[in-house]
Design an enzyme around this catalytic site. Structure first.
Site, PDB file in Angstrom:
ATOM      1  N   LYS A  20     -27.216 -25.027 -29.126  1.00  5.30           N
ATOM      2  CA  LYS A  20     -28.353 -24.763 -28.236  1.00  5.30           C
ATOM      3  C   LYS A  20     -28.557 -25.926 -27.267  1.00  5.30           C
ATOM      4  O   LYS A  20     -28.708 -25.711 -26.061  1.00  5.30           O
ATOM      5  CB  LYS A  20     -29.610 -24.538 -29.088  1.00  5.30           C
ATOM      6  N   ARG A  25     -27.972 -27.722 -21.515  1.00  3.57           N
ATOM      7  CA  ARG A  25     -27.446 -28.711 -20.562  1.00  3.57           C
ATOM      8  C   ARG A  25     -26.370 -28.097 -19.680  1.00  3.57           C
ATOM      9  O   ARG A  25     -26.279 -28.417 -18.492  1.00  3.57           O
ATOM     10  CB  ARG A  25     -26.895 -29.920 -21.334  1.00  3.57           C
ATOM     11  N   ASP A 328     -33.760 -32.161 -36.330  1.00  2.00           N
ATOM     12  CA  ASP A 328     -34.024 -30.731 -36.497  1.00  2.00           C
ATOM     13  C   ASP A 328     -33.647 -30.227 -37.889  1.00  2.00           C
ATOM     14  O   ASP A 328     -33.961 -29.093 -38.244  1.00  2.00           O
ATOM     15  CB  ASP A 328     -33.275 -29.929 -35.421  1.00  2.00           C
ATOM     16  N   ARG A 359     -43.997 -29.619 -37.662  1.00  2.00           N
ATOM     17  CA  ARG A 359     -43.072 -29.379 -38.779  1.00  2.00           C
ATOM     18  C   ARG A 359     -43.368 -30.221 -40.008  1.00  2.00           C
ATOM     19  O   ARG A 359     -42.737 -30.003 -41.046  1.00  2.00           O
ATOM     20  CB  ARG A 359     -41.618 -29.546 -38.315  1.00  2.00           C
TER      21      ARG A 359
HETATM   22  C1  S3P Z   1     -33.121 -31.862 -28.262  1.00  2.40           C
HETATM   23  C2  S3P Z   1     -33.587 -33.045 -28.720  1.00  2.40           C
HETATM   24  C3  S3P Z   1     -34.507 -33.163 -29.862  1.00  2.40           C
HETATM   25  C4  S3P Z   1     -34.481 -31.910 -30.727  1.00  2.40           C
HETATM   26  C5  S3P Z   1     -34.564 -30.659 -29.926  1.00  2.40           C
HETATM   27  C6  S3P Z   1     -33.412 -30.582 -28.934  1.00  2.40           C
HETATM   28  C7  S3P Z   1     -32.268 -31.849 -27.063  1.00  2.40           C
HETATM   29  O1  S3P Z   1     -35.810 -33.358 -29.346  1.00  2.40           O
HETATM   30  O2  S3P Z   1     -35.531 -31.926 -31.661  1.00  2.40           O
HETATM   31  O3  S3P Z   1     -34.500 -29.527 -30.772  1.00  2.40           O
HETATM   32  O4  S3P Z   1     -31.609 -30.840 -26.797  1.00  2.40           O
HETATM   33  O5  S3P Z   1     -32.252 -32.868 -26.367  1.00  2.40           O
HETATM   34  P1  S3P Z   1     -36.326 -34.859 -28.973  1.00  2.40           P
HETATM   35  O6  S3P Z   1     -35.259 -35.449 -28.161  1.00  2.40           O
HETATM   36  O7  S3P Z   1     -37.568 -34.711 -28.188  1.00  2.40           O
HETATM   37  O8  S3P Z   1     -36.536 -35.501 -30.301  1.00  2.40           O
END
Ligand code: S3P
Length: 444
Positions: A20, A25, A328, A359
């Site tokens: 994901k 990105r 996560d 969470r």
């Molecule tokens: C993500 C970064 C994480 C993660 C999120 C996806 C990303 O968040 O928890 O599910 O794609 O950069 P944070 O960077 O805010 O911790």
């Protein structure tokens, strides 16, 4: 409402859905690019369809199909599947049209996109989303972007809707108060359009997919110790982006197979970027043996075949630099800890409170409702191994990872689990229930 009865063992192999984080990105960087980018293995889930709709609203062309032979079809929007390679015609770094964007449930889109938009002088954008998004802080990106010269407005100065008026930006050196790949990526995107170099310092390394993908698209981005440094760019040329399977989705089967006697599960082509594999090292410290067979790189990301079997688990301490590497997956660490011998502590993880749900609260409520012994703390939780879980009823609270946590708990429980709001899984993993069923062998 879904009822998940105790079942197993889990046996067989599958490729979990695509990553994901990397898919978000890919869509954004393709939209920033010049000409056409092909994305192979883009995740087809609610969150990532939202990102495709967003880049289309900004002017990018989005088609699904095998190639230039005239077989491509314009992608029809969030109800349309992404069932082939994606072809995205970029608008260029400075070409996004003004728009109102619905970011749905996607925190990554909410935090990354403003970085690209903020430096496009003359544009106007508003980002808003569902009830969960409206509780997710944007001050963490607004502060550094404003330091760069951006013009942003947010509700109570900290929550969506977020309005952006494009303005000239200058490079900054920014020390992130929290380790966040979303914040880091946002600043790096803004740095592409800034005047001069931009430097982001992170206390602990967070996922580096943006850095890898930007470098592959021709941006000048480098790591200097604990800083990531990016130079302004005239153009990006991503070419082809391939997306590996998501270790955060694989994680549900890893833990299920670890907990259910007689299981043996193989997960194919899983992205094992070292900034994402915190769960593997935590589970190994708990006593798991996870075989990792390297499969080479996909889209500039290391991948592997993972094989897992059950093991007796012991409690662990989790904190510090390990937290961003497993952020996560911490709900699954808590679940595994209910089956482990001793008391597990998760600390330094206050960020869990700012995810799709709080969470810390949702994991504690869910596991305790099933017979666990979990205490919340300000920045984590303390889990006393209870020899497993009895079962019962939980609510996903609209959070995809809590819904899937409930299903895994159900398989490994004594009496089964009812999950209200199981459909939330579609945010990252629409086929989760059928993939889980495909690994289950009827109890004889
Ligand atoms: C993500 C970064 C994480 C993660 C999120 C996806 C990303 O968040 O928890 O599910 O794609 O950069 P944070 O960077 O805010 O911790």
């Amino acid at each position: 409402m879904a009822r998940i009865d105790p079942a197993g063992p889990l046996r067989g192999s599958l490729r979990p859905p695509s990553d994901k984080s990397i898919s978000h990105r890919a869509a954004l960087i393709a939209a920033m690019g010049e000409g056409e980018t092909v994305v192979e293995g883009y995740l087809d889930a609610a969150d990532t369809r939202t990102t495709l709709a967003a880049v289309r609203a900004l002017g990018a062309r989005v088609e699904v199909g095998p190639g230039p032979a005239g077989t491509d079809e314009a992608w029809g929007g969030p109800n349309d599947p992404v069932d082939g390679p994606l072809r995205i015609g970029g608008v260029g770094l400075r070409g996004a049209g003004s728009a109102t964007i619905d970011v749905g449930n996607a925190g990554t889109l909410l935090r990354l996109l403003p970085g690209w938009l903020a430096g496009q002088d003359g544009g106007q954008w508003t980002l808003d989303g569902d009830d969960s998004i409206r509780r997710r802080p944007v001050d963490r990106i607004a502060a550094p972007l404003r330091e760069m010269g951006a013009e942003l407005r947010a509700r109570e100065d900290r929550l969506p809707p977020l309005t952006i008026a494009g303005a000239p930006l200058h490079g900054i050196a920014y020390e992130m108060p929290i380790a966040s790949a979303q914040v880091k990526s946002c600043i790096l995107f803004a740095g592409l359009l800034a005047d001069g170099e931009t430097r982001v310092v992170e206390g602990h390394p967070s996922r580096d997919h943006s850095e890898r993908m930007l470098a592959a698209a021709g941006a000048e981005v480098s790591r200097e110790g604990n800083a990531v440094v990016i130079q302004p760019a005239e153009r990006l040329k991503p070419g082809v982006i391939a997306v590996p399977a998501d270790i955060s989705s694989a994680a549900f089967f890893l833990v299920a197979a670890l907990l259910v006697a007689g299981s043996e599960v193989v997960l194919e082509e899983v992205g094992v970027n070292p900034t994402r594999t915190g769960l593997l090292s935590i589970l190994e410290r708990m006593g798991a043996e996870i075989e990792l067979e390297p499969l080479g790189e996909r889209g500039g990301e290391p991948t592997a075949r993972l094989r897992v079997r059950p093991a007796p688990l012991r409690a662990v301490e989790v904190g510090g630099a390990e937290i961003p590497l497993a952020i996560d997956e911490l709900p699954l660490v808590a679940l595994a800890a209910c089956f482990a011998e001793g008391t597990t502590t998760i600390r330094d993880a206050a960020e869990l409170r700012a995810k799709e749900s709080d969470r810390i609260e949702t994991v504690v409520a869910a596991l305790n409702a099933l017979g666990g012994a979990v205490e919340p703390t300000a920045d984590g939780m303390v889990i006393t191994g209870s020899g497993g879980l009895r079962g019962g009823m939980i609510s996903s609270q609209g959070d995809h990872r809590i819904a899937m946590l409930g299903a895994v708990a159900g398989i490994a429980s004594g009496d089964g689990v009812e999950v209200a709001g199981m459909d939330a899984a579609a945010v990252s993993y629409p086929g989760f229930e059928s993939d889980l069923a495909s690994l289950l062998v009827a109890r004889g």
